[in-house]
Write a protein that holds these residues in place. Structure first.
Motif, mmCIF file in Angstrom:
data_model
loop_
_atom_site.group_PDB
_atom_site.id
_atom_site.type_symbol
_atom_site.label_atom_id
_atom_site.label_comp_id
_atom_site.label_asym_id
_atom_site.label_seq_id
_atom_site.Cartn_x
_atom_site.Cartn_y
_atom_site.Cartn_z
ATOM 1 N N PHE A 84 12.811 -15.071 9.271
ATOM 2 C CA PHE A 84 12.044 -13.981 9.839
ATOM 3 C C PHE A 84 12.816 -12.666 9.901
ATOM 4 N N ARG A 85 14.082 -12.741 10.265
ATOM 5 C CA ARG A 85 14.880 -11.510 10.359
ATOM 6 C C ARG A 85 14.990 -10.818 9.010
ATOM 7 N N GLU A 86 15.246 -11.615 7.976
ATOM 8 C CA GLU A 86 15.387 -11.038 6.639
ATOM 9 C C GLU A 86 14.077 -10.404 6.176
ATOM 10 N N SER A 87 12.962 -11.084 6.451
ATOM 11 C CA SER A 87 11.655 -10.545 6.083
ATOM 12 C C SER A 87 11.378 -9.254 6.851
ATOM 13 N N TYR A 88 11.721 -9.257 8.126
ATOM 14 C CA TYR A 88 11.517 -8.069 8.960
ATOM 15 C C TYR A 88 12.327 -6.874 8.444
ATOM 16 N N GLU A 89 13.587 -7.110 8.105
ATOM 17 C CA GLU A 89 14.435 -6.016 7.622
ATOM 18 C C GLU A 89 13.880 -5.436 6.327
ATOM 19 N N LEU A 90 13.421 -6.285 5.447
ATOM 20 C CA LEU A 90 12.874 -5.822 4.174
ATOM 21 C C LEU A 90 11.624 -4.982 4.400
ATOM 22 N N LEU A 91 10.721 -5.466 5.249
ATOM 23 C CA LEU A 91 9.486 -4.735 5.516
ATOM 24 C C LEU A 91 9.746 -3.444 6.285
ATOM 25 N N SER A 92 10.735 -3.459 7.184
ATOM 26 C CA SER A 92 11.072 -2.250 7.931
ATOM 27 C C SER A 92 11.600 -1.168 7.005
ATOM 28 N N ARG A 93 12.454 -1.570 6.069
ATOM 29 C CA ARG A 93 12.967 -0.585 5.110
ATOM 30 C C ARG A 93 11.831 0.007 4.292
ATOM 31 N N LYS A 94 10.912 -0.831 3.879
ATOM 32 C CA LYS A 94 9.780 -0.349 3.091
ATOM 33 C C LYS A 94 8.928 0.610 3.912
ATOM 34 N N HIS A 95 8.664 0.236 5.165
ATOM 35 C CA HIS A 95 7.837 1.073 6.030
ATOM 36 C C HIS A 95 8.518 2.416 6.313
ATOM 37 N N ASN A 96 9.810 2.396 6.585
ATOM 38 C CA ASN A 96 10.541 3.616 6.928
ATOM 39 C C ASN A 96 10.747 4.542 5.737
ATOM 40 N N SER A 97 10.679 3.997 4.537
ATOM 41 C CA SER A 97 10.889 4.815 3.341
ATOM 42 C C SER A 97 9.595 5.409 2.802
ATOM 43 N N SER A 98 8.468 5.030 3.423
ATOM 44 C CA SER A 98 7.177 5.522 2.957
ATOM 45 C C SER A 98 6.681 6.640 3.858
ATOM 46 N N THR A 99 6.072 7.661 3.256
ATOM 47 C CA THR A 99 5.541 8.771 4.048
ATOM 48 C C THR A 99 4.189 8.423 4.665
ATOM 49 N N ASP A 100 3.488 7.466 4.070
ATOM 50 C CA ASP A 100 2.179 7.048 4.575
ATOM 51 C C ASP A 100 2.217 5.566 4.945
ATOM 52 N N ALA A 101 1.602 5.233 6.069
ATOM 53 C CA ALA A 101 1.549 3.835 6.495
ATOM 54 C C ALA A 101 0.657 3.041 5.541
ATOM 55 N N GLU A 102 1.107 1.878 5.144
ATOM 56 C CA GLU A 102 0.345 0.999 4.274
ATOM 57 C C GLU A 102 -0.048 -0.243 5.053
ATOM 58 N N TYR A 103 -1.322 -0.594 4.993
ATOM 59 C CA TYR A 103 -1.782 -1.734 5.774
ATOM 60 C C TYR A 103 -1.091 -3.028 5.345
ATOM 61 N N GLU A 104 -0.846 -3.164 4.052
ATOM 62 C CA GLU A 104 -0.182 -4.381 3.570
ATOM 63 C C GLU A 104 1.192 -4.560 4.215
ATOM 64 N N THR A 105 1.855 -3.454 4.494
ATOM 65 C CA THR A 105 3.149 -3.522 5.183
ATOM 66 C C THR A 105 2.961 -3.777 6.670
ATOM 67 N N LEU A 106 1.992 -3.110 7.267
ATOM 68 C CA LEU A 106 1.802 -3.186 8.719
ATOM 69 C C LEU A 106 1.431 -4.583 9.190
ATOM 70 N N TRP A 107 0.482 -5.231 8.493
ATOM 71 C CA TRP A 107 0.088 -6.556 8.985
ATOM 72 C C TRP A 107 1.216 -7.563 8.801
ATOM 73 N N ARG A 108 2.013 -7.380 7.750
ATOM 74 C CA ARG A 108 3.151 -8.282 7.566
ATOM 75 C C ARG A 108 4.218 -8.059 8.646
ATOM 76 N N LEU A 109 4.412 -6.795 9.021
ATOM 77 C CA LEU A 109 5.347 -6.508 10.113
ATOM 78 C C LEU A 109 4.866 -7.144 11.417
ATOM 79 N N CYS A 110 3.572 -7.052 11.689
ATOM 80 C CA CYS A 110 3.024 -7.697 12.891
ATOM 81 C C CYS A 110 3.273 -9.195 12.848
ATOM 82 N N ARG A 111 3.013 -9.787 11.713
ATOM 83 C CA ARG A 111 3.174 -11.231 11.571
ATOM 84 C C ARG A 111 4.611 -11.655 11.832
ATOM 85 N N VAL A 112 5.546 -10.996 11.196
ATOM 86 C CA VAL A 112 6.936 -11.430 11.303
ATOM 87 C C VAL A 112 7.532 -11.070 12.657
ATOM 88 N N ILE A 113 7.133 -9.943 13.229
ATOM 89 C CA ILE A 113 7.634 -9.581 14.547
ATOM 90 C C ILE A 113 7.171 -10.601 15.574
#
Length: 302
Positions: A84-113
């Motif tokens: 879970f930690r590794e998945s979270y770090e990967l998704l966090s980097r993706k989310h933080n590097s994007s200027t627009d929120a992507e739902y595909e990233t957000l729901w995965r972040l919710c799941r892993v958090i």
């Protein structure tokens, strides 16, 4: 806000056993969602998407668009392996590097958090970290709901994190949010009746309400008038619906089926489900282990 008496978890979505969805409140038995795990990919977003089964029968949806698809696939694979930690770090980097929120990233972040918080919930020393993650998850869930108001998973995660957040904020806030939590859970099952975890969470909500003492129910109705007079029969139908949608998808659902039959004074019907939860060969998460432990305890009382 709730003591740690969780009883659910499939790699990424779990639920607790002494709050309105899952979890146990100190000095109360109001519902909470600790221990719940919602990992099914959002319905209605298939298209050319590639569906793959992740851990414990959870669905992950990846959209094959180059690097984006690769990162989602890697995050899903890490999640399936309960990393879970590794998945979270990967998704966090993706989310933080994007200027627009992507739902595909957000729901995965919710799941892993949520999965990470379930692991943290068993350690009182991790309470501050757990709370910070709950608030972070709530922000992602809120953003996701704003982006996809007609997507089942958006309502599911919003309900789960609102329950957790309000539990941290205090008893009154939890009570005030109950009707909102229930509304989003119902909406999730209306939008996608094929998500077993959404049915499970709804069942937990009703199970916790049914188990409240009369004075606790009276307190709830002092603050809100749209919470139903829940019964164990209500909870049972949702747990059974979850099992019908996907048999054996979650040890916690087996536990709650058994526990509900015990509450209904039907021990013969309870035993097979409790044995399924108790006899897991290789529990993978804190929720799996809790489900096994709770089931064994109930079996000793039958």
């Amino acid at each position: 806000m709730f003591a740690k008496t969780q009883i659910s978890a499939y790699c990424g979505e779990s639920e607790t056993r002494s709050t309105v969805c899952i979890g146990k409140e100190r000095g109360s038995r109001l519902p909470s969602f600790r221990g719940c795990h919602a990992t099914q990919a959002p319905r209605g977003e298939t298209g050319s998407a590639v569906w793959k089964v992740a851990a414990a029968g959870q669905f992950c949806c990846t959209t094959p668009t180059g690097n984006m698809a690769d990162s989602y696939e890697e995050a899903d694979q890490l999640f399936a392996e309960c990393k879970f930690r590794e998945s979270y770090e990967l998704l966090s980097r993706k989310h933080n590097s994007s200027t627009d929120a992507e739902y595909e990233t957000l729901w995965r972040l919710c799941r892993v958090i949520y999965s990470i918080t379930r692991e943290l919930a068993v350690d009182e020393k991790k309470a501050k970290e757990l709370e910070a993650l709950v608030f972070e998850g709530f922000e992602y869930a809120k953003q996701g709901l704003a982006l996809q108001p007609n997507t089942a998973s958006a309502h599911k995660y919003y309900a789960i994190f609102l329950a957790e957040k309000s539990g941290i904020e205090g008893l009154k806030e939890r009570v005030l949010q109950l009707s909102t939590i229930l509304r989003h859970l119902r909406k999730a099952t209306e939008l996608d009746g094929s998500d077993p975890f959404a049915w499970f969470v709804l069942g937990r909500f009703y199970h916790k309400l049914a188990g409240l003492a009369w004075f606790q129910k009276k307190m709830i109705h002092t603050f809100t008038t749209d919470i139903p007079e829940a019964t164990y029969e209500d909870a049972l139908q949702y747990f059974e619906r979850a099992e019908t949608v996907r048999p054996n998808f979650f040890p916690l659902n087996h536990l709650m089926l058994g526990d509900t039959f015990v509450a209904l004074k039907e021990p013969k019907k309870a035993r097979p489900f409790l044995e399924l939860a108790a006899n897991q060969l290789a529990p993978r998460t804190a929720d799996d282990r809790e489900a096994q432990r709770e089931a064994k305890a109930l079996l000793r009382k039958l």
